[in-house]
Motif scaffolding. Structure first.
Motif, PDB file in Angstrom:
ATOM      1  N   VAL A  76      31.443  30.922  57.913  1.00 34.16           N
ATOM      2  CA  VAL A  76      30.362  30.031  58.334  1.00 34.16           C
ATOM      3  C   VAL A  76      30.785  29.324  59.614  1.00 34.16           C
ATOM      4  O   VAL A  76      31.885  28.768  59.687  1.00 34.16           O
ATOM      5  N   LYS A  77      29.912  29.384  60.610  1.00 36.43           N
ATOM      6  CA  LYS A  77      30.059  28.529  61.788  1.00 36.43           C
ATOM      7  C   LYS A  77      28.778  27.713  61.824  1.00 36.43           C
ATOM      8  O   LYS A  77      27.701  28.252  62.114  1.00 36.43           O
ATOM      9  N   ASP A  78      28.897  26.443  61.506  1.00 38.63           N
ATOM     10  CA  ASP A  78      27.732  25.575  61.363  1.00 38.63           C
ATOM     11  C   ASP A  78      26.782  25.709  62.554  1.00 38.63           C
ATOM     12  O   ASP A  78      27.189  25.538  63.699  1.00 38.63           O
ATOM     13  N   GLY A  79      25.547  26.041  62.245  1.00 33.20           N
ATOM     14  CA  GLY A  79      24.518  26.163  63.264  1.00 33.20           C
ATOM     15  C   GLY A  79      24.488  27.490  63.990  1.00 33.20           C
ATOM     16  O   GLY A  79      23.557  27.767  64.736  1.00 33.20           O
ATOM     17  N   GLY A  80      25.485  28.340  63.793  1.00 31.53           N
ATOM     18  CA  GLY A  80      25.587  29.572  64.570  1.00 31.53           C
ATOM     19  C   GLY A  80      25.517  30.871  63.793  1.00 31.53           C
ATOM     20  O   GLY A  80      24.780  31.779  64.149  1.00 31.53           O
ATOM     21  N   TYR A  81      26.301  30.974  62.735  1.00 35.31           N
ATOM     22  CA  TYR A  81      26.287  32.215  61.965  1.00 35.31           C
ATOM     23  C   TYR A  81      26.900  32.007  60.590  1.00 35.31           C
ATOM     24  O   TYR A  81      27.613  31.040  60.345  1.00 35.31           O
ATOM     25  N   PHE A  82      26.596  32.958  59.695  1.00 34.01           N
ATOM     26  CA  PHE A  82      27.301  33.045  58.425  1.00 34.01           C
ATOM     27  C   PHE A  82      27.304  34.490  57.979  1.00 34.01           C
ATOM     28  O   PHE A  82      26.522  35.316  58.458  1.00 34.01           O
ATOM     29  N   VAL A  83      28.246  34.802  57.093  1.00 31.88           N
ATOM     30  CA  VAL A  83      28.396  36.162  56.579  1.00 31.88           C
ATOM     31  C   VAL A  83      28.380  36.103  55.064  1.00 31.88           C
ATOM     32  O   VAL A  83      29.059  35.263  54.461  1.00 31.88           O
ATOM     33  N   ASP A  84      27.566  36.991  54.463  1.00 33.97           N
ATOM     34  CA  ASP A  84      27.634  37.137  53.011  1.00 33.97           C
ATOM     35  C   ASP A  84      28.079  38.549  52.669  1.00 33.97           C
ATOM     36  O   ASP A  84      27.716  39.507  53.342  1.00 33.97           O
ATOM     37  N   GLU A  85      28.930  38.633  51.633  1.00 31.66           N
ATOM     38  CA  GLU A  85      29.436  39.916  51.168  1.00 31.66           C
ATOM     39  C   GLU A  85      29.176  40.042  49.670  1.00 31.66           C
ATOM     40  O   GLU A  85      29.393  39.091  48.922  1.00 31.66           O
ATOM     41  N   GLN A  86      28.733  41.219  49.275  1.00 24.72           N
ATOM     42  CA  GLN A  86      28.504  41.475  47.854  1.00 24.72           C
ATOM     43  C   GLN A  86      29.846  41.540  47.136  1.00 24.72           C
ATOM     44  O   GLN A  86      30.777  42.190  47.597  1.00 24.72           O
ATOM     45  N   ARG A  87      29.926  40.863  46.011  1.00 21.84           N
ATOM     46  CA  ARG A  87      31.096  40.961  45.140  1.00 21.84           C
ATOM     47  C   ARG A  87      30.784  41.815  43.919  1.00 21.84           C
ATOM     48  O   ARG A  87      31.650  42.437  43.338  1.00 21.84           O
ATOM     49  N   PHE A  88      29.524  41.813  43.520  1.00 21.57           N
ATOM     50  CA  PHE A  88      29.049  42.644  42.412  1.00 21.57           C
ATOM     51  C   PHE A  88      27.577  42.909  42.645  1.00 21.57           C
ATOM     52  O   PHE A  88      26.847  42.004  43.025  1.00 21.57           O
ATOM     53  N   GLY A  89      27.132  44.144  42.452  1.00 24.99           N
ATOM     54  CA  GLY A  89      25.717  44.422  42.632  1.00 24.99           C
ATOM     55  C   GLY A  89      25.412  45.887  42.871  1.00 24.99           C
ATOM     56  O   GLY A  89      26.231  46.752  42.571  1.00 24.99           O
ATOM     57  N   PRO A  90      24.240  46.141  43.443  1.00 25.41           N
ATOM     58  CA  PRO A  90      23.746  47.514  43.532  1.00 25.41           C
ATOM     59  C   PRO A  90      24.385  48.381  44.616  1.00 25.41           C
ATOM     60  O   PRO A  90      24.181  49.590  44.634  1.00 25.41           O
ATOM     61  N   TYR A  91      25.149  47.809  45.522  1.00 20.00           N
ATOM     62  CA  TYR A  91      25.732  48.579  46.620  1.00 20.00           C
ATOM     63  C   TYR A  91      27.227  48.795  46.401  1.00 20.00           C
ATOM     64  O   TYR A  91      27.898  47.977  45.764  1.00 20.00           O
TER      65      TYR A  91
END
Length: 165
Positions: A76-91
């Protein structure tokens, strides 16, 4: 197993702070997800985005198929970007980068999703007519919903591309 990438850009006539406030609130994921997806947050949406946050959802990627999806906010960079990664799920892999950039008259939001499907070559076989189509529908819905909520840029240059990488 093939690696795929979805790349989307959307411009909105709002401030960078307004865009960040909306996108960094996990509860707004439901707002920009089509109803037919049966999207429901189970836990982790009690505060705005932060590194290490775990969010659990129930989602219906296809009719009659319901699955739990667990993601972690890894950057997370406040106001600029964030990244989410699957830990469990369909992919087999889901790595989703969200960028917000100030432009004249508003913001440009950019999404880059790198993903792999489970089941090896069988996953690759169903990609063109199931997964790719579903992701296109989801991101087109999101684009329309954000325009409904925030308006449309005068000179719109939104795009959505899905490809093998």
């Amino acid at each position: 197993m093939t690696l795929y990438q979805l790349h989307a850009k959307q411009r909105l006539p709002i401030s960078k702070q307004e865009a960040w406030d909306f996108l960094s609130d996990p509860k707004n994921l439901k707002v920009i997800t089509p109803d037919h997806m049966g999207f429901h947050i189970l836990s982790g949406a009690d505060r705005n985005m932060y590194q290490g946050q775990i969010i659990q959802y129930i989602v219906k990627p296809f009719p009659m198929v319901s699955t739990k999806w667990v993601t972690e906010i890894t950057h997370v960079k406040d106001g600029g970007y964030f990244v989410d990664e699957q830990r469990f799920g369909p992919y087999a892999l889901w790595h989703h980068k969200h960028f917000i950039k100030e432009i004249p008259g508003g913001v440009e939001m950019e999404d880059i999703v790198d993903y792999k499907l489970p089941m090896g070559f069988l996953g690759d076989l169903v990609h063109p007519f199931m997964v790719k189509k579903q992701l296109q529908k989801i991101f087109k819905y999101r684009e329309a919903k954000l325009i409904e909520l925030f308006g449309k840029m005068e000179k719109e240059e939104n795009y959505l591309v899905l490809r093998k990488i």
